[in-house]
Design a protein around this motif. Structure first.
Motif, PDB file in Angstrom:
ATOM      1  N   PRO A 322       0.819  -1.218   0.000  1.00 35.10           N
ATOM      2  CA  PRO A 322       0.000   0.000   0.000  1.00 35.10           C
ATOM      3  C   PRO A 322       0.854   1.270   0.000  1.00 35.10           C
ATOM      4  O   PRO A 322       0.470   2.284  -0.591  1.00 35.10           O
ATOM      5  N   HIS A 449      -3.583  -5.084   2.064  1.00 34.69           N
ATOM      6  CA  HIS A 449      -4.474  -3.927   1.887  1.00 34.69           C
ATOM      7  C   HIS A 449      -5.419  -3.793   3.085  1.00 34.69           C
ATOM      8  O   HIS A 449      -5.626  -2.693   3.607  1.00 34.69           O
ATOM      9  N   GLY A 453      -4.176  -0.607   4.294  1.00 39.62           N
ATOM     10  CA  GLY A 453      -4.668   0.298   3.264  1.00 39.62           C
ATOM     11  C   GLY A 453      -5.444   1.496   3.773  1.00 39.62           C
ATOM     12  O   GLY A 453      -5.479   2.546   3.113  1.00 39.62           O
TER      13      GLY A 453
END
Length: 468
Positions: A322, A449, A453
């Motif tokens: 990310p 993620h 994220g």
């Protein structure tokens, strides 16, 4: 060649495969190597691989156990394929969970005494099942398969990855960055401030047989860059891992911490892992002397066109964190646009014909959108697969973007979920990697993620700064 698969291939070409004879041959080679290492004061051997999160993982053996490790391998769980950057573990459709075991078999051709870690040597491994069958999740094995696919077409790829890193004075991971130099970007000031560190680094790399092309201060605070000579793809990935390990080890001896994370400070220029490559047929560099753009042959143009077309999906391997997307922004020479251009550092694909008269080896292409969180074996293997697909389809390059891209030039994915969507849609990568490896990468990216994220940039950078 010293890996099980390579030896079986050679033996198969000559006749029946004798597994016991293969093991005996590897053991004999390791016995000699271990004796030489022991005479040089080496006590232990690092057996290393890179996981799908891009982290170098290791097991070690005493030097006297190298013979057994070469013959029979060292055990390691398959679940390493689904480790995340924070050492938590996910699972995938084919790999995950506590059951099973693999064998780590060292490649004795790359066995190296570590100049910056006295008493230690290093070798990359490939991973196999207990019965000697290739592990379908082995990233180094995947790269070797793509090299073989190119060789079947009479082609050879030469590659190298630029290494960028940031050094700071050693301290706890949560402490503010304390740079050992505050000299200007690319400045002599920085070189003087860290002259002893950089000298020791060059000496260590030279002792280990790594051919350095250049070493210089880079743009961001405390940042440097190392370029190494091009090699065959597997050797180039091995060298990338070994060089990063050496940079870190030399830093420790100078009281410095090393980060190759995509971004070390929010808003600053990050660490790239630019991939340089050239395509060869025998002694000829196919990037020169052809009728295509800037002397590209038709084969080289199709190869590069295939890579350029697949770049959105390739980002899932080459910009895997990310945090990678904090680096991949316009006007930082990070290659944020899906385009190509002659010496254009804003384009993802930069064509470098080289100075006239320098020779065939100078012409190459640079992929600027990748960073050092990437597993180099996965990255080079996937790029090679995309290039071969472009060659087979006789693809051609789109119009060149010679300067700053305009609004009609497509951006590459700007987030990991966007890259994941492209990866999921890539039949090319699924078929080239095989379902177990492809799905393991997918599971790791999705889990990272979900883990990172949603963090604001400051927290995301802090969570990844010292993991790479």
């Amino acid at each position: 060649m010293s890996t099980i698969a390579a030896e079986q291939s050679e033996a198969g070409a000559a006749g029946a495969v004798d597994p016991l004879a293969e093991r005996a041959g590897r053991a004999a080679r390791a016995r000699v190597a271990a004796a030489e290492l022991a005479a040089e004061g080496v006590a232990g051997v690092v057996l290393g691989w890179v996981d799908n999160a891009g982290l170098a993982r290791v097991k070690t053996v005493p030097v006297r156990r190298l013979e057994a490790a070469a013959a029979w391998g060292v055990g390691a769980a398959p679940c390493f394929d689904v480790f995340l950057v924070d050492d938590s573990i996910t699972t995938s459709a084919h790999i995950g969970g506590p059951a099973g075991d693999l064998r780590l078999v060292p490649d004795l051709d790359r066995l190296t005494r570590l100049a910056a870690q006295p008493g230690w040597a290093w070798a990359p491994v490939e991973r196999f099942a207990q019965d000697g069958a290739a592990h379908p999740g082995c990233q180094r094995g995947f790269l070797r398969r793509q090299v073989a696919a190119a060789a079947a077409r009479g082609l050879e790829l030469r590659a190298g990855i630029e290494i960028e890193w940031v050094v700071a004075r050693a301290g706890a991971p949560g402490e503010p960055l304390d740079y050992p130099t505050h000299g200007p970007a690319y400045g002599l000031h920085r070189l003087i401030d860290l002259s002893d560190y950089l000298r020791d680094l060059l000496q260590a790399l030279d002792e280990q047989g790594l051919a350095v092309l250049q070493l210089h201060p880079e743009y961001a605070g405390g940042q440097f860059e190392l370029s190494l000579a091009p090699e065959d793809p597997v050797a180039a990935a091995d060298t990338t891992v070994l060089a990063r390990q050496t940079i870190r080890a030399v830093g420790v001896r100078h009281g410095l911490r090393t980060s190759v994370a995509p971004v070390v400070e929010p808003g600053a220029v990050g660490n790239g892992g630019h991939l340089h490559l050239s395509l060869w047929r025998g002694p000829r560099n196919l990037g020169q002397g052809g009728p295509g753009p800037y002397g590209l042959t038709a084969e080289a143009e199709s190869f590069l066109a295939g890579i350029l077309a697949e770049l959105p999906a390739l980002l899932c391997l080459g910009a895997p964190s990310p945090a990678s997307y904090l680096r991949l922004v316009p006007q930082r020479w990070a290659g944020a646009y899906q385009c190509w251009g002659l010496e254009n550092r804003e384009a993802a694909l930069r064509l470098i014909p080289g100075p006239p008269g320098e020779g065939a080896a100078s012409a190459n292409a640079e992929l600027k959108c990748f960073d050092a969180a990437a597993n180099p074996y996965l990255l080079i293997g996937a790029v090679l697969a995309a290039g071969l697909a472009g060659l087979d389809a006789h693809q051609t390059l789109p119009a060149e973007v010679p300067a700053l891209p305009t609004e009609d030039v497509p951006r590459l994915p700007t987030t990991l979920p966007q890259a994941l969507a492209e990866y999921r849609a890539s039949t090319l990568l699924r078929e080239a990697m095989g379902a177990p490896l492809y799905e393991a990468v997918l599971a790791v990216r999705q889990a990272e993620h979900e883990l990172l994220g949603a963090l604001p940039p400051e927290e995301l950078v802090a969570a990844t700064r010292w993991r790479y």
